[in-house]
Scaffold this motif. Structure first.
Motif, PDB file in Angstrom:
ATOM      1  N   LYS A   2      45.868  35.888  22.405  1.00 14.95           N
ATOM      2  CA  LYS A   2      44.486  36.433  22.778  1.00 14.95           C
ATOM      3  C   LYS A   2      44.644  36.781  24.316  1.00 14.95           C
ATOM      4  CE  LYS A   2      42.033  33.979  19.316  1.00 14.95           C
ATOM      5  NZ  LYS A   2      40.858  32.778  18.955  1.00 14.95           N
ATOM      6  N   LYS A   3      44.486  38.363  24.577  1.00 14.32           N
ATOM      7  CA  LYS A   3      44.595  38.530  25.961  1.00 14.32           C
ATOM      8  C   LYS A   3      43.846  39.626  26.290  1.00 14.32           C
ATOM      9  CE  LYS A   3      47.776  39.097  29.909  1.00 14.32           C
ATOM     10  NZ  LYS A   3      48.951  38.828  30.187  1.00 14.32           N
ATOM     11  N   ILE A   4      42.908  39.766  27.503  1.00 10.42           N
ATOM     12  CA  ILE A   4      42.269  40.794  27.600  1.00 10.42           C
ATOM     13  C   ILE A   4      42.436  41.199  29.229  1.00 10.42           C
ATOM     14  CG2 ILE A   4      39.756  41.530  28.258  1.00 10.42           C
ATOM     15  CD1 ILE A   4      38.744  39.481  26.193  1.00 10.42           C
ATOM     16  N   TYR A   5      42.688  42.420  29.265  1.00  7.53           N
ATOM     17  CA  TYR A   5      42.999  43.390  30.414  1.00  7.53           C
ATOM     18  C   TYR A   5      41.714  43.958  30.917  1.00  7.53           C
ATOM     19  CZ  TYR A   5      47.598  42.748  28.891  1.00  7.53           C
ATOM     20  OH  TYR A   5      49.055  42.441  28.330  1.00  7.53           O
ATOM     21  N   TYR A   6      41.346  43.605  32.352  1.00  5.66           N
ATOM     22  CA  TYR A   6      39.842  43.958  32.586  1.00  5.66           C
ATOM     23  C   TYR A   6      39.915  44.054  34.148  1.00  5.66           C
ATOM     24  CZ  TYR A   6      39.057  39.568  35.150  1.00  5.66           C
ATOM     25  OH  TYR A   6      39.054  38.461  35.636  1.00  5.66           O
ATOM     26  N   CYS A  10      34.425  45.953  37.711  1.00 11.16           N
ATOM     27  CA  CYS A  10      33.839  46.925  36.685  1.00 11.16           C
ATOM     28  C   CYS A  10      32.630  46.175  35.986  1.00 11.16           C
ATOM     29  CB  CYS A  10      34.783  47.415  35.573  1.00 11.16           C
ATOM     30  SG  CYS A  10      33.968  48.258  34.186  1.00 11.16           S
ATOM     31  N   ASP A  11      31.417  46.624  36.233  1.00 17.51           N
ATOM     32  CA  ASP A  11      29.998  46.184  35.783  1.00 17.51           C
ATOM     33  C   ASP A  11      30.232  46.068  34.248  1.00 17.51           C
ATOM     34  OD1 ASP A  11      29.030  46.035  38.276  1.00 17.51           O
ATOM     35  OD2 ASP A  11      27.905  47.858  38.203  1.00 17.51           O
ATOM     36  N   THR A  12      30.652  46.991  33.603  1.00 22.52           N
ATOM     37  CA  THR A  12      30.924  46.907  31.923  1.00 22.52           C
ATOM     38  C   THR A  12      31.885  46.091  31.752  1.00 22.52           C
ATOM     39  OG1 THR A  12      30.443  49.441  32.175  1.00 22.52           O
ATOM     40  CG2 THR A  12      31.381  48.550  30.002  1.00 22.52           C
ATOM     41  N   CYS A  13      32.880  45.756  32.195  1.00 24.17           N
ATOM     42  CA  CYS A  13      33.776  44.671  31.951  1.00 24.17           C
ATOM     43  C   CYS A  13      33.251  43.132  32.042  1.00 24.17           C
ATOM     44  CB  CYS A  13      35.189  44.746  32.763  1.00 24.17           C
ATOM     45  SG  CYS A  13      36.284  46.120  32.261  1.00 24.17           S
ATOM     46  N   ARG A  14      32.464  43.272  33.260  1.00 22.05           N
ATOM     47  CA  ARG A  14      31.944  41.841  33.427  1.00 22.05           C
ATOM     48  C   ARG A  14      30.854  41.381  32.360  1.00 22.05           C
ATOM     49  NH1 ARG A  14      31.680  43.122  39.356  1.00 22.05           N
ATOM     50  NH2 ARG A  14      29.393  43.810  38.885  1.00 22.05           N
ATOM     51  N   ARG A  15      30.138  42.387  31.934  1.00 21.84           N
ATOM     52  CA  ARG A  15      29.086  42.332  30.885  1.00 21.84           C
ATOM     53  C   ARG A  15      29.633  42.071  29.722  1.00 21.84           C
ATOM     54  NH1 ARG A  15      27.988  45.546  27.140  1.00 21.84           N
ATOM     55  NH2 ARG A  15      28.594  47.446  28.013  1.00 21.84           N
ATOM     56  N   ILE A  16      30.724  42.545  29.295  1.00 24.87           N
ATOM     57  CA  ILE A  16      31.493  42.464  27.916  1.00 24.87           C
ATOM     58  C   ILE A  16      31.881  41.024  28.075  1.00 24.87           C
ATOM     59  CG2 ILE A  16      33.424  42.927  26.654  1.00 24.87           C
ATOM     60  CD1 ILE A  16      32.927  45.956  27.335  1.00 24.87           C
ATOM     61  N   LEU A  17      32.409  40.706  29.026  1.00 25.27           N
ATOM     62  CA  LEU A  17      33.266  39.158  29.216  1.00 25.27           C
ATOM     63  C   LEU A  17      32.165  38.059  29.134  1.00 25.27           C
ATOM     64  CD1 LEU A  17      36.080  39.629  32.065  1.00 25.27           C
ATOM     65  CD2 LEU A  17      36.303  39.450  29.733  1.00 25.27           C
ATOM     66  N   LYS A  18      30.774  38.426  29.306  1.00 21.45           N
ATOM     67  CA  LYS A  18      29.835  37.601  29.068  1.00 21.45           C
ATOM     68  C   LYS A  18      29.408  37.337  27.707  1.00 21.45           C
ATOM     69  CE  LYS A  18      27.835  37.723  33.789  1.00 21.45           C
ATOM     70  NZ  LYS A  18      26.733  38.258  34.601  1.00 21.45           N
ATOM     71  N   GLU A  19      29.557  38.494  26.960  1.00 22.76           N
ATOM     72  CA  GLU A  19      29.082  38.710  25.711  1.00 22.76           C
ATOM     73  C   GLU A  19      30.083  38.163  24.667  1.00 22.76           C
ATOM     74  OE1 GLU A  19      28.165  42.838  24.403  1.00 22.76           O
ATOM     75  OE2 GLU A  19      26.982  43.111  26.229  1.00 22.76           O
ATOM     76  N   LEU A  98      44.642  45.402  18.574  1.00 23.20           N
ATOM     77  CA  LEU A  98      44.404  46.235  19.789  1.00 23.20           C
ATOM     78  C   LEU A  98      42.928  46.651  20.046  1.00 23.20           C
ATOM     79  CD1 LEU A  98      45.774  46.251  22.695  1.00 23.20           C
ATOM     80  CD2 LEU A  98      46.257  48.698  22.011  1.00 23.20           C
ATOM     81  N   PHE A  99      42.321  46.062  20.976  1.00 26.67           N
ATOM     82  CA  PHE A  99      40.804  46.846  21.040  1.00 26.67           C
ATOM     83  C   PHE A  99      40.646  47.679  22.516  1.00 26.67           C
ATOM     84  CE2 PHE A  99      40.791  43.035  18.412  1.00 26.67           C
ATOM     85  CZ  PHE A  99      39.738  43.601  17.416  1.00 26.67           C
ATOM     86  N   ILE A 100      40.357  48.716  22.416  1.00 29.07           N
ATOM     87  CA  ILE A 100      40.584  49.621  23.812  1.00 29.07           C
ATOM     88  C   ILE A 100      39.069  49.980  23.939  1.00 29.07           C
ATOM     89  CG2 ILE A 100      41.730  51.626  24.672  1.00 29.07           C
ATOM     90  CD1 ILE A 100      43.785  51.536  22.796  1.00 29.07           C
ATOM     91  N   GLY A 101      38.537  49.933  25.099  1.00 29.87           N
ATOM     92  CA  GLY A 101      37.607  50.342  25.474  1.00 29.87           C
ATOM     93  C   GLY A 101      36.013  49.631  25.300  1.00 29.87           C
ATOM     94  N   ASN A 102      35.106  50.278  25.736  1.00 31.44           N
ATOM     95  CA  ASN A 102      33.632  49.432  25.637  1.00 31.44           C
ATOM     96  C   ASN A 102      32.805  50.016  24.915  1.00 31.44           C
ATOM     97  OD1 ASN A 102      32.754  51.793  27.006  1.00 31.44           O
ATOM     98  ND2 ASN A 102      32.990  51.174  29.039  1.00 31.44           N
ATOM     99  N   SER A 103      33.071  50.657  23.522  1.00 35.84           N
ATOM    100  CA  SER A 103      31.857  51.090  22.632  1.00 35.84           C
ATOM    101  C   SER A 103      31.248  49.834  21.778  1.00 35.84           C
ATOM    102  CB  SER A 103      32.736  52.296  21.655  1.00 35.84           C
ATOM    103  OG  SER A 103      33.632  51.387  20.810  1.00 35.84           O
ATOM    104  N   LYS A 104      30.286  50.250  21.636  1.00 28.88           N
ATOM    105  CA  LYS A 104      29.755  48.824  20.828  1.00 28.88           C
ATOM    106  C   LYS A 104      30.295  48.489  19.706  1.00 28.88           C
ATOM    107  CE  LYS A 104      25.042  49.960  22.598  1.00 28.88           C
ATOM    108  NZ  LYS A 104      23.772  49.501  22.450  1.00 28.88           N
ATOM    109  N   LYS A 105      30.931  49.560  18.846  1.00 33.81           N
ATOM    110  CA  LYS A 105      31.556  49.283  17.543  1.00 33.81           C
ATOM    111  C   LYS A 105      32.867  48.480  17.881  1.00 33.81           C
ATOM    112  CE  LYS A 105      33.902  51.600  13.677  1.00 33.81           C
ATOM    113  NZ  LYS A 105      34.090  53.079  13.106  1.00 33.81           N
ATOM    114  N   ASN A 106      33.396  48.856  18.917  1.00 35.58           N
ATOM    115  CA  ASN A 106      34.875  48.360  19.575  1.00 35.58           C
ATOM    116  C   ASN A 106      34.572  46.828  19.996  1.00 35.58           C
ATOM    117  OD1 ASN A 106      37.596  48.621  20.010  1.00 35.58           O
ATOM    118  ND2 ASN A 106      37.051  48.534  22.044  1.00 35.58           N
ATOM    119  N   ILE A 107      33.390  46.744  20.722  1.00 31.72           N
ATOM    120  CA  ILE A 107      33.163  45.290  21.153  1.00 31.72           C
ATOM    121  C   ILE A 107      32.547  44.400  20.125  1.00 31.72           C
ATOM    122  CG2 ILE A 107      31.668  43.924  22.631  1.00 31.72           C
ATOM    123  CD1 ILE A 107      33.913  45.614  24.048  1.00 31.72           C
TER     124      ILE A 107
END
Length: 116
Positions: A2-6, A10-19, A98-107
């Motif tokens: 399990k690895k995340i590149y961020y 990036c505000d969006t990356c920070r928000r997603i990492l909190k979620e 692999l999950f790429i990007g920040n779409s709601k469906k992807n997250i």
């Protein structure tokens, strides 16, 4: 694995990492620790496309006039390796998916994958 590149700026990356649940996840901040050729090739082995990993919203994309050029897969690969902002973010590799990007469906799919 399990690895995340961020990108930490990036505000969006920070928000997603909190979620999302981060237990057992290795985080790689791509400005501090740039992608290696091997890491990018591993992402490509799942996505089958460097273009899918490429961030066309990056300011540099517009600055360099890349929108008006016809870029090949090798161009996308080289640009991502040269400039961290060209990687679409975040990119997560979780249990051979692999999950790429920040779409709601992807997250949502990423969250579900991390919970299983």
């Amino acid at each position: 694995m399990k690895k995340i590149y961020y990108l930490k700026t990036c505000d969006t990356c920070r928000r997603i990492l909190k979620e999302i649940p981060l237990e057992g996840v290795v985080l790689q901040e791509i400005k501090e620790t740039p992608l290696s050729v091997e890491q990018l090739e591993e992402m490509h082995s799942y996505s089958k496309s460097y273009e899918a990993l490429f961030n066309k919203r990056a300011q540099k994309y517009k600055e360099l006039g890349l929108k008006h050029q016809e870029l090949s897969e090798s161009d996308f690969k080289q640009l991502i390796l040269e400039t961290y902002t060209f990687l679409k973010r975040p990119v997560a590799l979780v249990n051979n998916a692999l999950f790429i990007g920040n779409s709601k469906k992807n997250i949502e799919a990423l969250k579900n994958s991390l919970l299983n």
